[in-house]
Design a protein around this motif. Structure first.
Motif, PDB file in Angstrom:
ATOM      1  N   THR A   3       4.137   5.357  -4.018  1.00  0.00           N
ATOM      2  CA  THR A   3       3.992   5.609  -2.600  1.00  0.00           C
ATOM      3  C   THR A   3       3.586   4.353  -1.891  1.00  0.00           C
ATOM      4  O   THR A   3       3.167   3.380  -2.495  1.00  0.00           O
ATOM      5  CB  THR A   3       2.934   6.686  -2.346  1.00  0.00           C
ATOM      6  N   SER A   4       3.710   4.368  -0.550  1.00  0.00           N
ATOM      7  CA  SER A   4       3.593   3.118   0.163  1.00  0.00           C
ATOM      8  C   SER A   4       2.319   2.975   0.946  1.00  0.00           C
ATOM      9  O   SER A   4       2.316   2.367   1.972  1.00  0.00           O
ATOM     10  CB  SER A   4       4.772   2.962   1.082  1.00  0.00           C
ATOM     11  N   VAL A   5       1.258   3.589   0.534  1.00  0.00           N
ATOM     12  CA  VAL A   5       0.016   3.341   1.229  1.00  0.00           C
ATOM     13  C   VAL A   5      -0.582   2.084   0.693  1.00  0.00           C
ATOM     14  O   VAL A   5      -0.659   1.931  -0.495  1.00  0.00           O
ATOM     15  CB  VAL A   5      -0.993   4.428   1.024  1.00  0.00           C
ATOM     16  N   VAL A   6      -0.984   1.227   1.541  1.00  0.00           N
ATOM     17  CA  VAL A   6      -1.573   0.008   1.041  1.00  0.00           C
ATOM     18  C   VAL A   6      -3.048   0.030   1.335  1.00  0.00           C
ATOM     19  O   VAL A   6      -3.449   0.243   2.448  1.00  0.00           O
ATOM     20  CB  VAL A   6      -0.957  -1.202   1.692  1.00  0.00           C
ATOM     21  N   VAL A   7      -3.858  -0.181   0.339  1.00  0.00           N
ATOM     22  CA  VAL A   7      -5.294  -0.218   0.543  1.00  0.00           C
ATOM     23  C   VAL A   7      -5.748  -1.660   0.558  1.00  0.00           C
ATOM     24  O   VAL A   7      -5.476  -2.390  -0.359  1.00  0.00           O
ATOM     25  CB  VAL A   7      -6.026   0.518  -0.570  1.00  0.00           C
ATOM     26  N   VAL A   8      -6.420  -2.078   1.622  1.00  0.00           N
ATOM     27  CA  VAL A   8      -6.840  -3.468   1.696  1.00  0.00           C
ATOM     28  C   VAL A   8      -8.331  -3.562   1.466  1.00  0.00           C
ATOM     29  O   VAL A   8      -9.090  -2.953   2.178  1.00  0.00           O
ATOM     30  CB  VAL A   8      -6.529  -4.051   3.062  1.00  0.00           C
ATOM     31  N   LEU A   9      -8.736  -4.272   0.440  1.00  0.00           N
ATOM     32  CA  LEU A   9     -10.147  -4.451   0.141  1.00  0.00           C
ATOM     33  C   LEU A   9     -10.454  -5.924   0.343  1.00  0.00           C
ATOM     34  O   LEU A   9     -10.153  -6.733  -0.515  1.00  0.00           O
ATOM     35  CB  LEU A   9     -10.453  -4.035  -1.300  1.00  0.00           C
ATOM     36  N   ALA A  10     -11.016  -6.290   1.488  1.00  0.00           N
ATOM     37  CA  ALA A  10     -11.200  -7.708   1.794  1.00  0.00           C
ATOM     38  C   ALA A  10     -12.658  -8.088   1.765  1.00  0.00           C
ATOM     39  O   ALA A  10     -13.531  -7.294   2.060  1.00  0.00           O
ATOM     40  CB  ALA A  10     -10.628  -8.023   3.163  1.00  0.00           C
ATOM     41  N   LYS A  41      -7.623 -13.321  -2.045  1.00  0.00           N
ATOM     42  CA  LYS A  41      -7.309 -12.059  -1.377  1.00  0.00           C
ATOM     43  C   LYS A  41      -5.952 -11.536  -1.808  1.00  0.00           C
ATOM     44  O   LYS A  41      -4.976 -12.279  -1.868  1.00  0.00           O
ATOM     45  CB  LYS A  41      -7.313 -12.233   0.139  1.00  0.00           C
ATOM     46  N   VAL A  42      -5.898 -10.244  -2.127  1.00  0.00           N
ATOM     47  CA  VAL A  42      -4.638  -9.561  -2.413  1.00  0.00           C
ATOM     48  C   VAL A  42      -4.598  -8.270  -1.599  1.00  0.00           C
ATOM     49  O   VAL A  42      -5.627  -7.656  -1.326  1.00  0.00           O
ATOM     50  CB  VAL A  42      -4.482  -9.242  -3.920  1.00  0.00           C
ATOM     51  N   ASN A  43      -3.398  -7.883  -1.184  1.00  0.00           N
ATOM     52  CA  ASN A  43      -3.178  -6.623  -0.482  1.00  0.00           C
ATOM     53  C   ASN A  43      -2.499  -5.660  -1.440  1.00  0.00           C
ATOM     54  O   ASN A  43      -1.464  -5.993  -2.022  1.00  0.00           O
ATOM     55  CB  ASN A  43      -2.288  -6.831   0.745  1.00  0.00           C
ATOM     56  N   LEU A  44      -3.071  -4.477  -1.610  1.00  0.00           N
ATOM     57  CA  LEU A  44      -2.562  -3.533  -2.593  1.00  0.00           C
ATOM     58  C   LEU A  44      -2.171  -2.208  -1.959  1.00  0.00           C
ATOM     59  O   LEU A  44      -2.912  -1.647  -1.164  1.00  0.00           O
ATOM     60  CB  LEU A  44      -3.606  -3.288  -3.689  1.00  0.00           C
ATOM     61  N   ALA A  45      -0.992  -1.731  -2.337  1.00  0.00           N
ATOM     62  CA  ALA A  45      -0.540  -0.406  -1.922  1.00  0.00           C
ATOM     63  C   ALA A  45      -1.344   0.645  -2.659  1.00  0.00           C
ATOM     64  O   ALA A  45      -1.566   0.526  -3.863  1.00  0.00           O
ATOM     65  CB  ALA A  45       0.948  -0.240  -2.224  1.00  0.00           C
ATOM     66  N   LEU A  46      -1.782   1.658  -1.948  1.00  0.00           N
ATOM     67  CA  LEU A  46      -2.587   2.725  -2.565  1.00  0.00           C
ATOM     68  C   LEU A  46      -1.681   3.884  -2.949  1.00  0.00           C
ATOM     69  O   LEU A  46      -0.915   4.372  -2.135  1.00  0.00           O
ATOM     70  CB  LEU A  46      -3.652   3.200  -1.596  1.00  0.00           C
ATOM     71  N   ASP A  47      -1.763   4.310  -4.196  1.00  0.00           N
ATOM     72  CA  ASP A  47      -0.879   5.359  -4.710  1.00  0.00           C
ATOM     73  C   ASP A  47      -1.695   6.402  -5.451  1.00  0.00           C
ATOM     74  O   ASP A  47      -2.371   6.088  -6.427  1.00  0.00           O
ATOM     75  CB  ASP A  47       0.151   4.722  -5.653  1.00  0.00           C
ATOM     76  N   PHE A  59       1.026   1.768   4.736  1.00  0.00           N
ATOM     77  CA  PHE A  59      -0.392   1.415   4.900  1.00  0.00           C
ATOM     78  C   PHE A  59      -0.818   0.498   3.745  1.00  0.00           C
ATOM     79  O   PHE A  59      -0.287   0.627   2.657  1.00  0.00           O
ATOM     80  CB  PHE A  59      -1.291   2.643   4.869  1.00  0.00           C
ATOM     81  N   TYR A  60      -1.785  -0.378   3.992  1.00  0.00           N
ATOM     82  CA  TYR A  60      -2.275  -1.203   2.883  1.00  0.00           C
ATOM     83  C   TYR A  60      -3.744  -1.579   3.071  1.00  0.00           C
ATOM     84  O   TYR A  60      -4.290  -1.473   4.157  1.00  0.00           O
ATOM     85  CB  TYR A  60      -1.435  -2.476   2.729  1.00  0.00           C
ATOM     86  N   VAL A  61      -4.367  -2.003   1.936  1.00  0.00           N
ATOM     87  CA  VAL A  61      -5.758  -2.463   1.941  1.00  0.00           C
ATOM     88  C   VAL A  61      -5.890  -3.809   1.241  1.00  0.00           C
ATOM     89  O   VAL A  61      -5.022  -4.193   0.481  1.00  0.00           O
ATOM     90  CB  VAL A  61      -6.710  -1.471   1.260  1.00  0.00           C
ATOM     91  N   GLU A  62      -6.971  -4.511   1.493  1.00  0.00           N
ATOM     92  CA  GLU A  62      -7.206  -5.834   0.910  1.00  0.00           C
ATOM     93  C   GLU A  62      -8.347  -5.787  -0.101  1.00  0.00           C
ATOM     94  O   GLU A  62      -9.243  -4.978   0.018  1.00  0.00           O
ATOM     95  CB  GLU A  62      -7.629  -6.850   1.982  1.00  0.00           C
ATOM     96  N   MET A  63      -8.289  -6.670  -1.078  1.00  0.00           N
ATOM     97  CA  MET A  63      -9.441  -6.928  -1.941  1.00  0.00           C
ATOM     98  C   MET A  63      -9.374  -8.383  -2.376  1.00  0.00           C
ATOM     99  O   MET A  63      -8.343  -9.044  -2.224  1.00  0.00           O
ATOM    100  CB  MET A  63      -9.483  -5.993  -3.149  1.00  0.00           C
TER     101      MET A  63
END
Length: 440
Positions: free
Chosen positions: A19-26, A113-119, A101-105
């Motif tokens: 799925t295409s949710v991106v979780v960004v954890l920054a 920093k990387v942006n990761l899709a949340l699934d 949607f996306y998130v950073e970490m």
């Protein structure tokens, strides 16, 4: 076992829905992180945490409202095509906080920093690494484990080095994942520091978090063809029954539950101050301040998915209903407008949606006009009454308003647009989904 071997053997029976949710954890370089040691859970904050989810399509400042919805329409129909050809059965809840949607970490020392899709359909978190042999383009720097002073390869006897997604190889551990739309990633599992930022700006450091370092990353077509510059480096999974999921790796803080609320403005005109939604974990995920909470069971299996009467997927923009269900709902809408206002639908809508009407003065001026109410009924009983703004959209540029639900061949998916201004709480530990209206 080689990476190529793991690609052909582990993936044969391991298919998860992408799925295409991106979780960004920054993490901010100016702030001092709070240390969250996974080997010392007593230092974890018990209140939970909340992350910002940004949107790759809807935050584009050069797109009009009409253009954004045309992109979302194509995305919904692409997911419909993939769903109709997939061998997957049932109704997995893909909490996609999506290609959309996306998130950073930040990973490593020094942090990258990387942006990761949340699934929610998969578990093992991974990011494309600098040593990749099959790579997709990324607009941000990729993580290089050779440059991180705190990175270590996962040993072959680590408790997370187990099937179905991982296997020992010499002294190390390899992983392999195939997603429902045909994407594949294989690489090495490693352990490193991960820093993320909650919505209030607090910095949190996970001392030893396991994740995959993607070496062979194939068929990530949406990311490869992103002409605006793909910001996404990998995927972070929230699937259940797998200890590699961040729900389980950080269980003392996530408490095995998460929730999200999608505001209407993320689907509207660009506003750089309101271009995100929020994803909450642990106690932060609880629904508060309302008596209208509805609850329905999530049916448990050992495949990592969440099962309901239909898929609840924020990564699919618009709701998809199987043809029979859609035909009944469409006819009810047509009858409503015909009997109440004597309006007939357009034969060939310019907006490309399936059911549209020409703009009327009553709509433009509101007046006595009212859209029909639509309610989804779940086991429980639990009733989800959709917001009027989530069922219809006015497109002034083509002088039409359209019904934002689409027909499907067989799949039933409650899309993100119909979820606006509701909080959806997935309590994995208790195997239940709760939801309630909320002004996100």
């Amino acid at each position: 076992m080689s990476l190529r071997t793991i690609s052909s053997t582990m993936m044969k029976n391991t298919i998860v829905s992408f799925t295409s949710v991106v979780v960004v954890l920054a993490a901010s370089a100016l702030a001092t992180p709070t240390e969250l040691s996974t080997s010392n859970h007593s230092s974890l904050p018990q209140a939970g945490f909340t992350l910002k989810m940004k949107h790759t399509i809807l935050s584009a400042p050069n797109l009009s409202l009409f253009q954004k919805h045309q992109n979302l329409l194509r995305m919904s129909r692409r997911r419909l095509t993939n769903a109709s050809t997939s061998s997957m059965l049932g109704a997995p809840i893909h909490l996609s906080i999506s290609d959309y949607f996306y998130v950073e970490m930040k990973i490593g020392t020094p942090p990258v920093k990387v942006n990761l899709a949340l699934d929610t359909g998969s578990t093992t978190p991974w990011a494309q690494c600098a040593q990749c042999q099959l790579c997709f383009p990324v607009s941000v720097p990729v993580f290089d484990p050779m440059r991180s002073t705190t990175y270590q390869r996962m040993p072959n006897n680590h408790p997370l080095c187990v099937p179905p997604y991982a296997a020992p190889s010499g002294r190390s551990c390899l992983y392999g994942i195939m997603y429902a739309e045909g994407e594949k990633t294989t690489g090495r599992l490693g352990i490193d520091r991960v820093t993320f930022e909650s919505k209030d700006g607090r910095q949190h450091l996970v001392v030893d978090m396991a994740f995959g370092c993607g070496i062979y990353n194939e068929r990530f077509v949406a990311w490869e063809n992103d002409t605006r510059g793909n910001p996404i480096s990998g995927v972070v999974g929230l699937g259940k029954y797998d200890l590699s999921s961040i729900l389980y790796q950080l269980s003392p803080i996530t408490l095995l539950k998460f929730s999200y609320c999608l505001p209407l403005h993320v689907f509207g005109d660009h506003d750089r101050h309101h271009d995100h939604a929020l994803l909450a974990f642990g106690n932060d995920a609880d629904i508060r301040g309302t008596s209208g909470v509805q609850t329905t069971p999530i049916y448990g299996t050992d495949d990592g998915f969440y099962y309901l009467n239909l898929t609840v997927d924020s990564g699919t923009p618009y709701t998809l209903l199987d043809q029979e269900a859609y035909d009944h709902l469409r006819q009810a809408v047509v009858t409503y407008f015909l009997e109440r206002y004597e309006w007939s639908p357009l034969d060939q809508p310019r907006s490309n949606f399936n059911l549209c009407y020409p703009m009327m003065e009553d709509i433009q001026g509101l007046g006595n006009f009212a859209f029909p109410k639509i309610t989804f009924r779940f086991e429980g009983p639990a009733n989800l009454e959709l917001k009027e703004a989530s069922n219809f959209q006015i497109f002034e540029i083509v002088n039409e308003f359209c019904f934002m639900v689409l027909p499907s061949y067989s799949t039933n998916i409650l899309g993100g647009f119909q979820q606006i201004h509701h909080r959806f709480l997935f309590d994995v530990g208790a195997s239940k989904l709760s939801f309630a209206p909320e002004n996100c």
